[in-house]
Write an enzyme that holds these catalytic residues in place. Structure first.
Site, PDB file in Angstrom:
ATOM      1  N   THR A 105       0.925  -0.923  -0.033  1.00  0.00           N
ATOM      2  CA  THR A 105       0.040   0.113  -0.057  1.00  0.00           C
ATOM      3  C   THR A 105       0.838   1.165  -0.010  1.00  0.00           C
ATOM      4  OG1 THR A 105      -1.756  -1.267   1.113  1.00  0.00           O
ATOM      5  CG2 THR A 105      -1.792   1.254   1.284  1.00  0.00           C
ATOM      6  N   THR A 181       1.904  -4.395   4.455  1.00  0.00           N
ATOM      7  CA  THR A 181       1.919  -4.544   6.036  1.00  0.00           C
ATOM      8  C   THR A 181       1.620  -5.881   6.312  1.00  0.00           C
ATOM      9  OG1 THR A 181      -0.291  -3.775   6.038  1.00  0.00           O
ATOM     10  CG2 THR A 181       1.249  -2.090   6.292  1.00  0.00           C
ATOM     11  N   ASP A 182       0.662  -6.537   5.530  1.00  0.00           N
ATOM     12  CA  ASP A 182       0.183  -7.866   5.832  1.00  0.00           C
ATOM     13  C   ASP A 182       1.151  -8.835   6.262  1.00  0.00           C
ATOM     14  OD1 ASP A 182      -2.238  -6.901   5.708  1.00  0.00           O
ATOM     15  OD2 ASP A 182      -2.945  -8.028   3.619  1.00  0.00           O
ATOM     16  N   LYS A 260       1.690  -7.713  13.237  1.00  0.00           N
ATOM     17  CA  LYS A 260       0.427  -6.878  12.934  1.00  0.00           C
ATOM     18  C   LYS A 260      -0.811  -7.164  13.719  1.00  0.00           C
ATOM     19  CE  LYS A 260      -2.206  -5.250   9.158  1.00  0.00           C
ATOM     20  NZ  LYS A 260      -2.327  -5.086   7.509  1.00  0.00           N
TER      21      LYS A 260
END
Length: 443
Positions: A105, A181-182, A260
């Site tokens: 992203t 980020t995942d 996360k």
């Protein structure tokens, strides 16, 4: 030729054309009722209304202003042009931080025809769109690959590690890696093990919302990462993301102690069983260490060991799970099995026989916990003691994802079953905490 007022129609387009402004310019919108709004003129969606002008404010938020409220538009600065070949060569010679793009992203923008987020932002675009980024450090950017983080593989981890190794040999003072980020915490763990004797900060950074979106965290996260990589007086692998919901502080997490923990919040990442490594204050532009960290070192000390073996598996136990799942993994040739057990490190008696069989066949079986905080303690109850007698190795407070990556890396270095039993529970990169520290760390 690209439309210089992309997405604008009708009264909004007429107003901007009369003022001679283009998307990307710094503008001031003087308001009919007094006051003014300043920011970067943003494009609009193809099917958006024709009565609003969109600007990105300096704090990173987007604002839509009705044309009826605007008395005049003034240009404060033109959109930054693409750097010339000569300028890029100067950056290449003088750069002290390299930004390596891998996708995600933070490296995405909105397709203003469809409104969808597409992963087509180049690192050069990030460099030109983040105000003040070039004032923090001399930067070079490189697009290594551009993929969504769910498509990351151990082969990608190896490629990133090798590129970081070359960057350090080229003399860069720090490395920033833009990443989705995942799975960013998996890559951070992989680099922590693959880069032995790391002499500089390597900072992974992502964003929960692309830089075109209102309340995007892309700009502030990237600034924080570059500040940490260029000015931090420490070395190692870290993750840089929002510390809380404000835009003032960026948290710097250890690469082997971060996870996360939220799907969408800007402060989705948390250090688990560990205090934050450092904090970047974007107001003062200071990097403040919060705990002892390894200092910067000699670039010649770095050893890049990028090989990973996929024959490790992370298995989450659930009530009623059949031991045939474990048998199938063993028969498929897996050499390491990381269990996510309940509580202190337990699995049901119905799978104990399959676990014993796995160990007898030379498969390493390690135990982590499904709980986020705390440590495996398999000596408390009979179940844990039975599993240890069967050959299961407790892995302390190591995060399950980190344990999986560590197992892949050790297998990639040629570790056999006995070496795995010795090295997996050992603290190689700060991935395991002392128990007294675990019980005191959560705020």
């Amino acid at each position: 030729m690209e439309d210089e007022l992309q997405g604008y129609r009708g009264p909004a387009r007429d107003l901007l054309q009369r003022a001679g402004v283009h998307v990307g310019d710094e503008v001031e919108l003087a308001l009919a009722d007094g006051g003014a709004i300043s920011g970067t003129l943003m494009p609009r969606y193809e099917h958006a209304d024709d009565e609003h002008v969109a600007v990105k404010l300096r704090n990173g938020y987007n604002a839509g202003v009705a044309v009826s409220r605007i008395s005049s538009v003034h240009v404060l600065g033109r959109a930054r042009p693409e750097p010339t070949a000569a300028a890029q060569q100067v950056r290449r010679v003088k750069g002290d931080v390299i930004i390596i793009g891998t996708g995600g992203t933070i490296a995405s923008r909105i397709d203003y025809r469809t409104g969808a987020v597409t992963p087509i932002f180049r690192p050069e675009d990030l460099y030109s769109r983040v105000p003040g980024l070039g004032e923090i450090a001399n930067l070079e950017t490189e697009l290594l690959f551009n993929i969504l983080s769910e498509n990351m593989t151990p082969e990608h981890w190896a490629a990133i590690a090798e590129r970081v190794g070359r960057a350090i040999s080229e003399g860069y003072r720090g490395v920033v890696i833009t990443h989705g980020t995942d799975t960013m915490h998996y890559t951070a763990a992989a680099l922590s093990f693959a880069l032995e004797g790391l002499p500089v900060p390597v900072v992974l950074v992502g964003a929960q919302r692309s830089s075109d979106r209102p309340s995007s965290d892309a700009s502030s996260n990237l600034k924080g990462a570059v500040l940490a990589a260029s000015r931090g007086d420490f070395s190692g692998v870290y993750v840089a993301m929002h510390r809380n919901l404000s835009d003032r502080e960026i948290a710097i997490h250890r690469g082997v102690k971060v996870r996360k923990n939220h799907t969408s919040r800007r402060d989705a990442f948390e250090s688990v069983n560990s205090r934050l490594a450092a904090v970047v204050d974007l107001s003062s532009m200071e990097v403040r260490k919060l705990t002892d960290l390894p200092p910067r070192g000699d670039p010649r000390s770095l050893k890049v060991k990028p090989r990973f073996d996929r024959r490790a598996f992370l298995l989450k136990y659930f009530p009623g799970m059949d031991g045939g799942v474990i048998d199938g993994l063993v028969d498929a040739g897996y050499r390491a099995l990381i269990l996510e057990g309940t509580g202190l490190g337990h699995v049901g008696a119905q799978v104990h026989g399959s676990i014993r069989r796995a160990v007898e066949k030379g498969v390493f079986v390690g135990m982590t916990s499904q709980c986020i905080w705390g440590s495996v303690r398999m000596t408390v109850y009979d179940t844990g003691r039975d599993l240890m007698r069967a050959g299961v190795v407790p892995l302390g407070d190591m995060l399950p994802e980190v344990a999986l990556v560590k197992a892949m890396w050790l297998l990639g270095q040629g570790a056999g079953a006995e070496e795995m039993r010795s090295l997996m529970p050992s603290n190689m990169r700060g991935e395991i905490s002392e128990r007294r520290y675990i019980e005191d760390v959560r705020e």
